[in-house]
Design a protein around this motif. Structure first.
Motif, PDB file in Angstrom:
ATOM      1  N   LEU A 163      -7.790   1.155   3.111  1.00 19.48           N
ATOM      2  CA  LEU A 163      -7.640   2.566   2.749  1.00 19.48           C
ATOM      3  C   LEU A 163      -7.279   2.708   1.278  1.00 19.48           C
ATOM      4  O   LEU A 163      -7.834   3.560   0.572  1.00 19.48           O
ATOM      5  CB  LEU A 163      -6.573   3.226   3.627  1.00 19.48           C
ATOM      6  N   GLU A 164      -6.365   1.861   0.803  1.00 17.39           N
ATOM      7  CA  GLU A 164      -5.957   1.982  -0.595  1.00 17.39           C
ATOM      8  C   GLU A 164      -7.114   1.682  -1.538  1.00 17.39           C
ATOM      9  O   GLU A 164      -7.315   2.369  -2.545  1.00 17.39           O
ATOM     10  CB  GLU A 164      -4.783   1.051  -0.893  1.00 17.39           C
ATOM     11  N   MET A 165      -7.906   0.665  -1.208  1.00 17.05           N
ATOM     12  CA  MET A 165      -9.041   0.356  -2.065  1.00 17.05           C
ATOM     13  C   MET A 165     -10.094   1.463  -1.986  1.00 17.05           C
ATOM     14  O   MET A 165     -10.734   1.801  -2.983  1.00 17.05           O
ATOM     15  CB  MET A 165      -9.645  -0.993  -1.684  1.00 17.05           C
ATOM     16  N   ALA A 166     -10.266   2.041  -0.800  1.00 23.57           N
ATOM     17  CA  ALA A 166     -11.204   3.157  -0.650  1.00 23.57           C
ATOM     18  C   ALA A 166     -10.764   4.347  -1.487  1.00 23.57           C
ATOM     19  O   ALA A 166     -11.580   5.005  -2.151  1.00 23.57           O
ATOM     20  CB  ALA A 166     -11.312   3.549   0.818  1.00 23.57           C
ATOM     21  N   ARG A 167      -9.481   4.648  -1.477  1.00 25.08           N
ATOM     22  CA  ARG A 167      -8.967   5.752  -2.299  1.00 25.08           C
ATOM     23  C   ARG A 167      -9.168   5.484  -3.787  1.00 25.08           C
ATOM     24  O   ARG A 167      -9.535   6.377  -4.550  1.00 25.08           O
ATOM     25  CB  ARG A 167      -7.478   5.972  -2.023  1.00 25.08           C
ATOM     26  N   ALA A 168      -8.929   4.239  -4.189  1.00 26.97           N
ATOM     27  CA  ALA A 168      -9.115   3.889  -5.596  1.00 26.97           C
ATOM     28  C   ALA A 168     -10.575   4.058  -6.004  1.00 26.97           C
ATOM     29  O   ALA A 168     -10.877   4.583  -7.077  1.00 26.97           O
ATOM     30  CB  ALA A 168      -8.661   2.450  -5.841  1.00 26.97           C
ATOM     31  N   LEU A 169     -11.486   3.643  -5.135  1.00 24.24           N
ATOM     32  CA  LEU A 169     -12.908   3.740  -5.453  1.00 24.24           C
ATOM     33  C   LEU A 169     -13.350   5.199  -5.554  1.00 24.24           C
ATOM     34  O   LEU A 169     -14.238   5.537  -6.344  1.00 24.24           O
ATOM     35  CB  LEU A 169     -13.718   3.021  -4.377  1.00 24.24           C
ATOM     36  N   LEU A 170     -12.715   6.068  -4.797  1.00 22.94           N
ATOM     37  CA  LEU A 170     -13.089   7.477  -4.784  1.00 22.94           C
ATOM     38  C   LEU A 170     -12.778   8.169  -6.114  1.00 22.94           C
ATOM     39  O   LEU A 170     -13.349   9.211  -6.426  1.00 22.94           O
ATOM     40  CB  LEU A 170     -12.375   8.192  -3.634  1.00 22.94           C
ATOM     41  N   THR A 171     -11.885   7.583  -6.925  1.00 22.26           N
ATOM     42  CA  THR A 171     -11.565   8.154  -8.229  1.00 22.26           C
ATOM     43  C   THR A 171     -12.620   7.814  -9.273  1.00 22.26           C
ATOM     44  O   THR A 171     -12.489   8.192 -10.439  1.00 22.26           O
ATOM     45  CB  THR A 171     -10.191   7.663  -8.729  1.00 22.26           C
ATOM     46  N   ALA A 210       0.831  -1.205   0.000  1.00 18.58           N
ATOM     47  CA  ALA A 210       0.000   0.000   0.000  1.00 18.58           C
ATOM     48  C   ALA A 210       0.868   1.259   0.000  1.00 18.58           C
ATOM     49  O   ALA A 210       1.885   1.323   0.692  1.00 18.58           O
ATOM     50  CB  ALA A 210      -0.924  -0.015   1.209  1.00 18.58           C
ATOM     51  N   ARG A 211       0.439   2.280  -0.748  1.00 20.90           N
ATOM     52  CA  ARG A 211       1.233   3.494  -0.923  1.00 20.90           C
ATOM     53  C   ARG A 211       0.519   4.707  -0.338  1.00 20.90           C
ATOM     54  O   ARG A 211       0.377   5.732  -0.995  1.00 20.90           O
ATOM     55  CB  ARG A 211       1.543   3.708  -2.409  1.00 20.90           C
ATOM     56  N   GLU A 212       0.068   4.575   0.882  1.00 21.01           N
ATOM     57  CA  GLU A 212      -0.576   5.704   1.537  1.00 21.01           C
ATOM     58  C   GLU A 212       0.470   6.731   1.971  1.00 21.01           C
ATOM     59  O   GLU A 212       1.673   6.430   2.042  1.00 21.01           O
ATOM     60  CB  GLU A 212      -1.373   5.227   2.754  1.00 21.01           C
ATOM     61  N   LEU A 213       0.015   7.967   2.210  1.00 22.73           N
ATOM     62  CA  LEU A 213       0.898   9.021   2.724  1.00 22.73           C
ATOM     63  C   LEU A 213       0.880   8.922   4.234  1.00 22.73           C
ATOM     64  O   LEU A 213      -0.080   9.319   4.894  1.00 22.73           O
ATOM     65  CB  LEU A 213       0.417  10.385   2.231  1.00 22.73           C
ATOM     66  N   GLN A 214       1.943   8.377   4.801  1.00 22.46           N
ATOM     67  CA  GLN A 214       1.942   7.935   6.180  1.00 22.46           C
ATOM     68  C   GLN A 214       1.798   9.067   7.185  1.00 22.46           C
ATOM     69  O   GLN A 214       1.284   8.865   8.289  1.00 22.46           O
ATOM     70  CB  GLN A 214       3.209   7.126   6.471  1.00 22.46           C
ATOM     71  N   GLU A 215       2.265  10.263   6.860  1.00 20.87           N
ATOM     72  CA  GLU A 215       2.219  11.376   7.806  1.00 20.87           C
ATOM     73  C   GLU A 215       0.961  12.221   7.647  1.00 20.87           C
ATOM     74  O   GLU A 215       0.874  13.321   8.193  1.00 20.87           O
ATOM     75  CB  GLU A 215       3.477  12.230   7.661  1.00 20.87           C
ATOM     76  N   MET A 216      -0.004  11.705   6.884  1.00 17.56           N
ATOM     77  CA  MET A 216      -1.306  12.349   6.764  1.00 17.56           C
ATOM     78  C   MET A 216      -2.361  11.411   7.323  1.00 17.56           C
ATOM     79  O   MET A 216      -2.167  10.203   7.386  1.00 17.56           O
ATOM     80  CB  MET A 216      -1.608  12.683   5.299  1.00 17.56           C
ATOM     81  N   THR A 217      -3.462  11.978   7.763  1.00 17.22           N
ATOM     82  CA  THR A 217      -4.528  11.158   8.324  1.00 17.22           C
ATOM     83  C   THR A 217      -5.244  10.390   7.212  1.00 17.22           C
ATOM     84  O   THR A 217      -5.084  10.682   6.020  1.00 17.22           O
ATOM     85  CB  THR A 217      -5.558  12.015   9.078  1.00 17.22           C
TER      86      THR A 217
END
Length: 274
Positions: free
Chosen positions: A181-189, A106-113
């Motif tokens: 979270l990564e799948m949620a972000r992908a779905l948001l696009t 997963a490639r989330e931005l770790q220092e962001m919520t």
């Protein structure tokens, strides 16, 4: 599923009706020095299906994903999405067309919520501009868009059952929560086709079941999935169509029952006859 699932699925969506096979891969090849990672791969993915792409380690599955999504440029072959040749386009150009991927790690931005990670995902955001700050109508447009986006973000967080983690830093999440979270972000696009690269790697059985439930519900709502996974049993139990790669080539494809009986598949996985 809750009402949030409705928000995560059909609401506001406009799906292209170009073809029943939105993704076509023809003769795709890639070499790294003297090693052929992908060797003439050809297959199709039907709309509204969950298709599995399996193979032993080193079969070329992830490289194929990288070629399809523009992370790598193929040496030969074409990738067609909804009737358009997208071979060689930049990853963001491919994602803008509705072909979106997740990654094995997963490639989330770790220092962001979690919430901040989600708010960065959607395309077409107006953002802050000097002229918007001095024109009342423009300011209202930005506020209205952010309000609408925030509502959709919360709907999708609820759909994936991680809304309670909204204010948590992404770097503090477990491996399974990061996959959600990564799948949620992908779905948001607002994708048309989702390519999932090892979405269950490092995920405990409970979260794995939740992820599968979400994938099946989204497929039932019209989303299309191509899933790379090492676990053959998981693929056979959840995919209608299975593609098998071995040494960079497409070894066979068909229904789970057909693939299970294929002697070449047995030999590729087990190294001999059974």
């Amino acid at each position: 599923m809750s009402d949030a699932a409705d928000g995560a699925g059909d609401e506001g969506r406009s799906r292209p009706e170009v073809t029943d096979t939105p993704l076509r891969v023809e003769g795709l090849s890639k070499r790294f020095g003297g090693i052929t990672a992908v060797d003439g791969a050809t297959f199709e993915v039907e709309r509204g299906t969950l298709t599995g792409l399996i193979g032993p380690n080193g079969a070329g599955k992830s490289t194929t994903f990288n070629l399809i999504t523009g992370m790598l440029t193929p040496d030969a072959g074409t990738v067609t999405f909804d009737g358009e040749d997208i071979t060689g386009l930049e990853p963001y150009e491919i994602a803008d067309r509705g072909l979106v991927r997740t990654f094995q790690i997963a490639r989330e931005l770790q220092e962001m919520t979690v919430l901040e990670n989600m708010m960065l995902a959607p395309k077409g955001q107006r953002g802050e501009r000097l002229w918007r700050s001095v024109l009342p109508v423009a300011r209202r447009d930005v506020v209205d868009q952010e309000t609408e986006l925030l509502e959709r973000v919360w709907e999708i967080l609820e759909f994936f059952e991680i809304e309670h983690l909204a204010e948590e830093y992404a770097g503090n999440l477990s491996g399974g929560q990061r996959k959600l979270l990564e799948m949620a972000r992908a779905l948001l696009t607002d994708p048309d086709v989702l390519l999932l690269d090892e979405p269950f790697a490092g995920v405990n059985p409970t979260l794995e079941r939740r992820l599968l439930d979400h994938i099946h519900e989204l497929r039932d709502r019209g989303y299309t999935f191509l899933l790379v996974e090492h676990d053959m049993d998981l693929i056979m139990e959840n995919c209608r169509h299975v593609i098998v790669m071995h040494q960079g080539r497409i070894l066979t494809e068909g229904t789970p029952a057909e693939v299970k009986r294929d002697e070449a598949v047995i030999e590729a996985y087990l190294g001999g006859d059974v």
